[in-house]
Motif scaffolding. Structure first.
Motif, mmCIF file in Angstrom:
data_model
loop_
_atom_site.group_PDB
_atom_site.id
_atom_site.type_symbol
_atom_site.label_atom_id
_atom_site.label_comp_id
_atom_site.label_asym_id
_atom_site.label_seq_id
_atom_site.Cartn_x
_atom_site.Cartn_y
_atom_site.Cartn_z
ATOM 1 N N ALA A 117 0.845 -1.200 0.000
ATOM 2 C CA ALA A 117 0.000 0.000 0.000
ATOM 3 C C ALA A 117 0.879 1.249 0.000
ATOM 4 O O ALA A 117 0.607 2.226 -0.700
ATOM 5 C CB ALA A 117 -0.912 -0.016 1.225
ATOM 6 N N TYR A 148 -6.553 -2.513 2.977
ATOM 7 C CA TYR A 148 -5.474 -1.810 2.293
ATOM 8 C C TYR A 148 -5.855 -1.386 0.880
ATOM 9 O O TYR A 148 -5.108 -0.703 0.203
ATOM 10 C CB TYR A 148 -4.220 -2.693 2.237
ATOM 11 N N ALA A 158 -6.434 4.101 4.386
ATOM 12 C CA ALA A 158 -5.997 2.759 4.761
ATOM 13 C C ALA A 158 -5.514 2.787 6.203
ATOM 14 O O ALA A 158 -5.233 3.846 6.747
ATOM 15 C CB ALA A 158 -4.879 2.307 3.847
#
Ligand SMILES: Nc1ncnc2c1ncn2[C@@H]1O[C@H](COP(=O)(O)OP(=O)(O)OP(=O)(O)O)[C@@H](O)[C@H]1O
Ligand SMILES: [Mg+2]
Lengths: 250, 379
Positions: free
Chosen positions: A190, A212, A236
């Motif tokens: 991510a 994510y 996230a």
């Protein structure tokens, strides 16, 4: 924040096998991957996830339909030309890491650079930088056999990002890892998507990876059935900086 | 990284590496021994001819080698030759088999070589004890020290009966071996004729005439001239006679064919072993090669890894094989058929080893060319 389309599949059909065993693994799939975005590809076993990933990554060619990498059509390319597209644009991460058992962590990353003609001191420095980025600055000389699964997969991540590909394709990267290690790898991916503005596609069965994702695409029986996007403004989970964490421990 | 990977792949499976190296070793040592024997034989066959400095040889018709000259040439031919324009010297050389009666009983065959170097004839080389001057003294002969035991003498001063006369060893050479295994006994022209019993019946009988040209004379012209004058004799250049001797001993007898055939067989076996081990190594590392391919490596890159493995094996195998071959050469130095190793042969062997390993890599390369990178996902 999403950027331009770096990889596109347009109406892709893929037939696999032959004779009586012939099946249509993909039945007209279209998908666009954009820079700075982490996309999850989820679906039941046998739904065609790996097949789609292979075609997106120019490892397989579609029976019909089109793949565009950085705006260029890949149709009719020879195997050598496809290899060139892979080394110029695409980074891979595999479920079983696929590291070279006879090479150290550093060498495993260096070989991906070497394949692209990047050699010598600069390549070594770049490989080391990438390993530090995934929190393995202290493991440069270790061989895969002497590393945990999580560490091995992080070496694979370092190998995938070392060449600065515009797209990173990962086939079940967390399937062989426990929760903590799986989370670490997802956090890394991510972060790479965000900070390095790359497009990341992760094939997964694992619901724990969902937080994510900027976007989740569902595939069933060779067709995309649904797509979810994370609502704007919802971030996230904390994206850990493994480099820093290492320092605290070390 | 290509060499690193090749090296690691190679040393990853030690047993296979050992098999590979044994295959290469076997090949190199066998080829070195066969070619060394071939070179050694060639040298033995031609060494006497090579040690003359005459441009042309007059031989009896059909003389096949140094030992096959017969004793049919007479001084008539010598005078005819001397009368030919461009000829400076015509020196007789007697070469003939004779019985050497051992002092303690029994006998062995020798080749008596008689010539007068001071007249421009042929002189033995490699004197270890004594000189040609000693050979000229009464009963004097020179023999090679490697044949002392066979001739049943212990050294300088020992005597024996050869043909019709007595001889005394007055000089010893080193390194003059005989391909026919009949030792050479070097002496003066007159003594040779005496030993062969020629002085009574045909005092001028000769095996060869060594012809030296006058300065500026054209070889071909003189030769054609000589040919037309000497009807019952042949006129050969030194190289022609040399080649004829080689062909006679090495190819008409099959010895050379056997040696070269043996070398080829060694290569063949080595190639098969190395091909087999490289192939199985490549099969073991197929997933890695597929990964490389998925990472976008060109097929050339992967071929280089395999060729790198082949090349590294070749270099290691060559070094070890050469060490053994040199030991064999060293051990053979005092045998009747010493092996010869020259820098040139060493270079040829290295080239042959590299070539063998490159050929061996073909099957592995073919295997890896068929690789489908998609296999990286099916694990
Ligand atoms: N080489 C092949 N030959 C024939 N059929 C194949 C081949 N590879 C895959 N298939 C079939 O194609 C379909 C899609 O396979 P794919 O590997 O893409 O599924 P997947 O979604 O990745 O499954 P999983 O979650 O189990 O990894 C499956 O039905 C599979 O059996
Ligand atoms: Mg799959």
């Amino acid at each position: 924040m999403t950027g331009e389309a770096v990889l596109e599949a347009i109406d892709v059909v893929k037939e696999l096998g032959s004779g009586a065993g012939k099946i249509t693994a993909l039945k007209g799939v279209s998908m666009t991957l954009k820079a700075g975005e982490l996309t999850l590809l989820m679906g039941p076993s046998g739904s065609g996830k790996t097949t789609l990933l292979s075609i997106l990554g120019c490892i397989m060619t579609p029976t019909s339909g089109m793949i565009r990498v950085a705006g260029n059509d890949t149709e009719g390319q020879t195997p050598e030309q496809l290899a060139r597209i892979r080394r110029d644009h695409i980074g891979y991460i595999f479920q079983s890491y696929n590291l070279f058992p006879t090479l150290s962590a550093l060498e495993n990353v260096r070989i991906a650079l070497d394949v692209r003609g990047k050699k010598g001191f600069k390549a070594a420095a770049r490989a080391e930088e990438c390993l530090r980025e995934v929190g393995l600055g202290h493991r440069l000389k270790n061989h895969p056999a002497n590393m945990s699964g999580g560490e091995q997969q992080r070496v694979a991540v370092a190998r995938a990002i070392a060449t600065s590909p515009s797209v990173i394709l990962a086939d079940e990267p967390t399937a062989a890892l426990d929760t903590t290690n799986g989370q670490q790898v997802m956090e890394l991916l991510a972060r790479i998507a965000k900070e390095q503005n790359r497009s990341v596609l992760v094939v997964t069965h694992d619901p724990r990876t969902k937080p994510y994702a900027d976007r989740t695409v569902y595939i069933e029986d060779g067709q995309i059935v649904r797509e979810e996007r994370r609502p704007e403004g919802l971030d996230a989970p904390e994206i850990a900086d493994l480099t820093k964490r290492r320092k605290v421990h070390g | 990284m290509i060499l690193t990977l090749a090296f690691r792949n190679l040393f990853h499976d030690r047993i296979r590496l050992v098999v590979t190296l044994v295959g290469i070793l076997f090949s190199i040592v066998l080829v070195a021994v066969q070619l060394g024997l071939y070179l050694g034989s060639s040298r033995m066959i031609t060494s006497n001819i090579d040690h003359t400095d005459a441009e042309l040889w007059i031989t009896t018709f059909g003389a096949k080698s140094f030992e096959d000259g017969g004793l049919l040439l007479k001084s008539a031919e010598r005078h005819q030759a001397l009368a030919t324009p461009g000829v400076a010297k015509v020196v007789p050389l007697v070469v003939s088999f004779a019985e050497w009666r051992k002092p303690s009983g029994g006998s062995t065959r020798v080749v008596v070589v008689g010539s007068d170097p001071e007249d421009g004839g042929f002189e033995p080389w490699g004197f270890r004890n004594g000189t040609w001057e000693d050979v000229k003294s009464p009963e004097g002969v020179a023999i090679d020290k490697s044949y002392l035991r066979e001739l049943d003498v212990t050294g300088i001063g020992d005597s024996a009966q050869v043909g019709e006369g007595r001889v005394r060893v007055k000089a010893l050479t080193e390194g003059i071996r005989s391909f026919t295994q009949s030792p050479y006994v070097y002496t003066t022209l007159a003594r040779a004729r005496h030993l062969l019993g020629l002085d009574v019946v045909a005092g001028d009988a000769t095996s060869f005439f060594l012809v030296k040209l006058a300065p500026g004379a054209d070889l071909e012209t003189v030769r054609n001239n000589l040919k037309s004058r000497l009807e019952s004799a042949e006129v050969l250049t030194r190289d022609e006679f040399r080649d004829r001797s080689l062909t006679t001993w090495l190819f008409k007898t099959g010895a050379g064919v056997a040696l070269i055939g043996g070398a080829f067989l060694g290569l063949l076996v080595g190639t098969v072993i190395v091909a087999q081990t490289l192939y199985s190594s490549t099969k073991d590392h197929l997933n890695e090669f597929a990964t490389l391919r998925a990472l976008g490596s060109s097929s050339g890159y992967i071929h280089k890894v395999i060729l790198g493995q082949a090349g590294l094996s070749a270099v290691i195998g060559y070094v070890l094989g050469m060490a053994i071959a040199l030991a064999v050469v060293f051990a053979s130095r005092d045998t009747p058929l010493p092996l010869v190793m020259t820098p040139w042969l060493a270079v040829v062997l290295f080239a042959v080893t590299l070539f063998m390993c490159a050929i061996s890599a073909l099957s592995a390369i073919m295997k890896v060319t068929k690789i489908d990178p998609a296999m990286v996902f099916n694990r």
